[in-house]
Design a protein around this motif. Structure first.
Motif, PDB file in Angstrom:
ATOM      1  N   ALA A  23      -6.997  11.401  -9.534  1.00 39.04           N
ATOM      2  CA  ALA A  23      -7.154  11.281  -8.082  1.00 39.04           C
ATOM      3  C   ALA A  23      -8.398  10.558  -7.745  1.00 39.04           C
ATOM      4  N   GLY A  24      -9.418  10.650  -8.509  1.00 35.01           N
ATOM      5  CA  GLY A  24     -10.629   9.792  -8.405  1.00 35.01           C
ATOM      6  C   GLY A  24     -10.258   8.349  -8.375  1.00 35.01           C
ATOM      7  N   GLY A  25      -9.499   8.067  -9.530  1.00 35.29           N
ATOM      8  CA  GLY A  25      -9.050   6.727  -9.593  1.00 35.29           C
ATOM      9  C   GLY A  25      -8.458   6.122  -8.419  1.00 35.29           C
ATOM     10  N   TYR A  26      -7.444   7.141  -7.818  1.00 33.78           N
ATOM     11  CA  TYR A  26      -6.736   6.241  -6.609  1.00 33.78           C
ATOM     12  C   TYR A  26      -7.946   6.214  -5.604  1.00 33.78           C
TER      13      TYR A  26
ATOM     14  N   MET B 151     -10.931   3.985   8.420  1.00 35.12           N
ATOM     15  CA  MET B 151     -10.446   4.160   6.879  1.00 35.12           C
ATOM     16  C   MET B 151     -11.436   3.822   5.967  1.00 35.12           C
ATOM     17  N   LEU B 152     -12.432   3.096   6.166  1.00 36.39           N
ATOM     18  CA  LEU B 152     -13.685   3.048   5.175  1.00 36.39           C
ATOM     19  C   LEU B 152     -14.304   4.296   5.050  1.00 36.39           C
ATOM     20  N   ALA B 153     -14.604   4.828   6.109  1.00 38.25           N
ATOM     21  CA  ALA B 153     -15.382   6.446   6.027  1.00 38.25           C
ATOM     22  C   ALA B 153     -14.268   7.232   5.654  1.00 38.25           C
ATOM     23  N   HIS B 154     -13.124   7.279   5.692  1.00 35.78           N
ATOM     24  CA  HIS B 154     -12.281   8.003   5.050  1.00 35.78           C
ATOM     25  C   HIS B 154     -12.206   8.090   3.529  1.00 35.78           C
ATOM     26  N   ALA B 155     -12.059   6.686   2.987  1.00 33.67           N
ATOM     27  CA  ALA B 155     -11.997   6.411   1.523  1.00 33.67           C
ATOM     28  C   ALA B 155     -13.389   6.742   1.061  1.00 33.67           C
ATOM     29  N   VAL B 156     -14.615   6.708   1.577  1.00 39.13           N
ATOM     30  CA  VAL B 156     -15.775   7.014   1.098  1.00 39.13           C
ATOM     31  C   VAL B 156     -15.823   8.645   0.815  1.00 39.13           C
TER      32      VAL B 156
ATOM     33  N   VAL C 277       0.923  -1.259  -0.154  1.00 35.51           N
ATOM     34  CA  VAL C 277       0.037   0.014   0.005  1.00 35.51           C
ATOM     35  C   VAL C 277       0.902   1.287  -0.010  1.00 35.51           C
ATOM     36  N   HIS C 278       1.905   1.237   0.888  1.00 38.99           N
ATOM     37  CA  HIS C 278       2.940   2.361   0.853  1.00 38.99           C
ATOM     38  C   HIS C 278       3.536   2.454  -0.602  1.00 38.99           C
ATOM     39  N   VAL C 279       3.874   1.451  -1.300  1.00 36.32           N
ATOM     40  CA  VAL C 279       4.434   1.489  -2.756  1.00 36.32           C
ATOM     41  C   VAL C 279       3.367   2.285  -3.598  1.00 36.32           C
TER      42      VAL C 279
ATOM     43  N   ASP D 158      -8.447   2.767  -3.393  1.00 39.22           N
ATOM     44  CA  ASP D 158      -8.424   2.768  -2.058  1.00 39.22           C
ATOM     45  C   ASP D 158      -9.686   2.335  -1.163  1.00 39.22           C
ATOM     46  N   LEU D 159     -10.915   2.678  -1.844  1.00 34.69           N
ATOM     47  CA  LEU D 159     -12.176   2.037  -1.384  1.00 34.69           C
ATOM     48  C   LEU D 159     -12.412   0.893  -1.515  1.00 34.69           C
TER      49      LEU D 159
END
Length: 387
Positions: free
Chosen positions: A124-127, A146-151, A76-78, A131-132
């Protein structure tokens, strides 16, 4: 400036996404949806195939010995490193070359659109779409925070396809200029380079870019956003309801608007700012800026713990067991210790296997006493064998 992406939007894909775009008033999404998908696939392939292959080849004695949670965290960091580097280059290029964007007045900044800015929104939207996906797939690891953050992140960036404040897409993406250094800092810890000159110099660049881009640049641009949205609402363009949903008629159009009809304003529609849209965007902006200031203080504390005095605050090994109970922030990852099965060929508790990755909205990195005990246990075992 037209969209510089070399692949035009497939007509069949445009027709497929058009009903969705119409329903949610995302008028420019059909022009960029193929870029959203390409970006999401790029990040997925990087996470699933490129990162594991590259990491095994470059770090054959380290990466294969990670447990599955740590491997996931590494990959994920990569992806984060690749995404932040790519999007920063694209954003800077658009800011420097998109003359139509540079010539926008405040109305253009609120309702205007250029294809180049749309490309930034798409990648940005693709990332955040990826992430979601990765968060949902590993919800037991990353958690509901993190789910709430992704949404939320995907929702906010999708607003640019109305278009709304499309001008500021490349501007706020420059927050990510600090992310490559943040990821390098994390990799240094995993590669047994904690406290080295490489991590020191990288830490200096991390603090400099974070302070310059997120605190100074970001706060200044937030003031400009507030000013443009306020001018739009104060000019009579503010509404309690969204005319895109058919609740208002053309009477909500700004009277005698001085905005010239042009390619830039072709998606402006009634040129109104629904109250929910302004509140959602500005509230998110305030929260992110507040978090940036909080993270900066924690980041300084985190980096100083990696080095000896006078630059740092690192304590002797026996004292770390007490001090490391305190959470240490490394934005985006919360790592807590837990007992785990030692790696083959090793006695005691493996240091890497003892690290438990758990993402949440707190954006912290917490290393517990298991890390210290594991290293101490291995050291004692080696001394016993030598004796």
């Amino acid at each position: 400036m037209h969209d510089p992406f070399p692949i035009p939007p497939p007509e069949s894909l445009q027709k497929l996404i058009q009903p969705f775009a119409d329903y949610f008033s995302l008028h420019t999404l059909p022009l960029h949806f193929h870029e959203v998908l390409i970006a999401a696939v790029l990040y997925h392939v990087t996470n699933k195939f490129i990162s594991p292959a590259f990491s095994r080849f470059c770090f054959p004695r380290i990466y294969p010995n990670f447990n599955e949670r740590t491997k996931l965290n590494w990959d994920v960091h990569v992806v984060s490193f690749v995404q932040s580097t790519l999007i920063n280059v694209l954003a800077l290029w658009v800011i420097w070359t998109d003359q139509e964007r540079a010539d926008m007045n405040w109305q253009g900044k609120v309702w205007g659109y250029t294809g180049a800015s749309g490309l930034i929104q798409a990648f940005a939207g693709g990332y955040f779409l990826w992430d979601l996906f990765i968060t949902l797939r590993n919800i037991n690891i990353f958690g509901l925070g993190m789910l709430a953050h992704a949404v939320s992140a995907l929702f906010v960036f999708s607003l640019g396809f109305r278009p709304f404040l499309n001008f500021y897409g490349p501007t706020f993406i420059l927050y990510e200029l600090s992310s490559p250094f943040l990821n390098i800092h994390w990799f240094c810890d995993k590669l047994n380079m904690t406290g080295t000159k490489v991590q020191l110099y990288n830490g200096i660049m991390l603090l400099f870019t974070f302070f310059s881009c997120r605190l100074l640049w970001g706060s200044y641009q937030s003031v400009r956003v507030f000013n443009d949205v306020y001018r739009a609402i104060n000019s009579g363009a503010g509404t309690l309801h969204d005319p895109e949903l058919g609740k208002l008629n053309n009477g909500t159009v700004v009277p005698d608007s001085p905005i010239p009809e042009s390619e830039i304003m072709r998606f402006a529609g009634d040129r109104v700012v629904p109250l929910w849209l302004a509140v959602a965007y500005l509230a998110s902006n305030i929260i992110l800026n507040g978090l940036n200031w909080f993270w900066f203080g924690k980041m300084i504390e985190t980096i100083r713990k990696r080095f000896d005095p006078p630059l740092g605050t690192r304590k002797a090994e026996k004292k770390i067991e007490i001090e490391e109970k305190e959470p240490v922030l490394v934005e985006g990852i919360n790592v807590t210790s837990h007992p785990s099965t030692p790696a083959p060929g090793m006695t005691g508790v493996d240091y890497v296997s003892a690290v438990h990755v758990d993402k949440d909205g707190g954006h912290t990195l917490q290393v517990g006493q298991t890390e210290v005990r594991s290293r101490t246990a291995r050291k004692s075992s080696d001394q016993a064998v030598a004796a």
